[in-house]
Design a protein around this motif. Structure first.
Motif, short mmCIF file in Angstrom:
data_model
loop_
_atom_site.label_atom_id
_atom_site.label_comp_id
_atom_site.label_asym_id
_atom_site.label_seq_id
_atom_site.Cartn_x
_atom_site.Cartn_y
_atom_site.Cartn_z
N HIS A 32 0.92 -1.22 -0.08
CA HIS A 32 -0.10 0.18 -0.10
C HIS A 32 0.93 1.34 0.09
CE1 HIS A 32 -3.33 -2.56 0.82
NE2 HIS A 32 -2.65 -3.19 2.01
N ALA A 33 0.49 2.44 -0.40
CA ALA A 33 0.94 3.59 -0.59
C ALA A 33 0.51 4.38 0.55
CB ALA A 33 0.78 4.19 -1.93
N ALA A 34 1.49 5.24 1.43
CA ALA A 34 1.13 6.13 2.22
C ALA A 34 1.07 7.26 1.58
CB ALA A 34 2.07 6.13 3.23
N ILE A 35 -0.12 8.31 1.58
CA ILE A 35 -0.41 9.40 0.86
C ILE A 35 -0.45 10.34 1.59
CG2 ILE A 35 -1.60 10.56 -1.01
CD1 ILE A 35 -2.30 7.67 -2.15
N MET A 36 0.54 11.55 1.67
CA MET A 36 0.26 12.53 2.62
C MET A 36 -0.66 13.73 1.83
SD MET A 36 4.18 13.12 3.82
CE MET A 36 4.15 14.76 3.95
N ARG A 37 -1.83 14.25 2.40
CA ARG A 37 -2.83 15.10 1.72
C ARG A 37 -3.08 16.22 2.67
NH1 ARG A 37 -4.99 9.85 0.65
NH2 ARG A 37 -5.40 9.51 -1.52
N SER A 38 -3.19 17.31 1.82
CA SER A 38 -3.48 18.54 2.49
C SER A 38 -4.68 18.51 3.07
CB SER A 38 -3.81 19.72 1.35
OG SER A 38 -4.57 19.27 0.42
N ARG A 39 -5.36 19.55 3.66
CA ARG A 39 -6.46 19.65 4.65
C ARG A 39 -7.46 19.67 3.72
NH1 ARG A 39 -8.10 20.61 9.72
NH2 ARG A 39 -10.16 21.84 9.91
N GLU A 40 -7.26 20.33 2.63
CA GLU A 40 -8.42 20.55 1.49
C GLU A 40 -8.52 19.21 0.75
OE1 GLU A 40 -5.58 22.68 1.97
OE2 GLU A 40 -6.89 24.36 2.72
N GLN A 41 -7.43 18.61 0.68
CA GLN A 41 -8.04 17.26 -0.04
C GLN A 41 -8.53 16.09 0.69
OE1 GLN A 41 -3.47 16.76 -0.95
NE2 GLN A 41 -4.01 16.68 -3.23
N ILE A 42 -8.43 16.33 2.11
CA ILE A 42 -8.91 15.29 2.95
C ILE A 42 -10.25 15.62 2.92
CG2 ILE A 42 -9.13 14.50 5.58
CD1 ILE A 42 -5.81 15.16 5.49
N ALA A 43 -10.75 17.01 3.03
CA ALA A 43 -12.05 17.55 3.00
C ALA A 43 -13.10 17.01 1.80
CB ALA A 43 -12.20 18.90 3.26
N GLY A 60 -17.22 14.97 0.43
CA GLY A 60 -18.13 15.44 -0.74
C GLY A 60 -19.03 16.45 -0.08
N ASP A 61 -20.49 16.06 -0.58
CA ASP A 61 -21.75 17.25 0.16
C ASP A 61 -22.23 16.49 1.38
OD1 ASP A 61 -22.86 14.89 -0.83
OD2 ASP A 61 -24.22 15.95 -2.16
N LEU A 62 -21.44 15.51 2.01
CA LEU A 62 -21.98 15.03 3.33
C LEU A 62 -21.91 16.17 4.31
CD1 LEU A 62 -20.26 11.66 3.70
CD2 LEU A 62 -22.45 11.97 3.16
N GLU A 63 -23.03 16.25 5.17
CA GLU A 63 -23.00 17.20 6.39
C GLU A 63 -22.05 16.80 7.41
OE1 GLU A 63 -25.99 18.90 9.90
OE2 GLU A 63 -26.83 17.79 8.01
#
Length: 74
Positions: free
Chosen positions: A39-50, A54-57
């Motif tokens: 598996h790859a460990a991928i570092m993401r920005s806060r925006e990418q995690i958000a 999607g459109d979930l509350e």
């Protein structure tokens, strides 16, 4: 798809882009993780995690650091 009333929880490593020292260490960990697993460990920005939500509350406290979910608990 989630049934009505369901909750989705995501835990993800995030390092602030301006934290160059921790970013560098994280990249080393990610490379080693990928080398030792399938598996790859991928570092993401806060925006990418958000974007995962999607459109979930989001319920309080929303997208937050783990300690903010249960302050004072360990």
């Amino acid at each position: 798809m989630l049934p009505p009333g369901s909750f989705l929880t995501v835990s993800h490593i995030h390092v602030a882009p301006e934290d160059v020292e921790t970013q560098s260490a994280g990249e080393k960990v990610a490379r080693e993780y990928g080398r030792r697993t399938n598996h790859a460990a991928i570092m993401r920005s806060r925006e990418q995690i958000a974007e995962f939500f999607g459109d979930l509350e989001l319920v309080e406290p929303g997208l937050a650091w783990l300690p903010q979910w249960h302050p004072g608990r360990r």
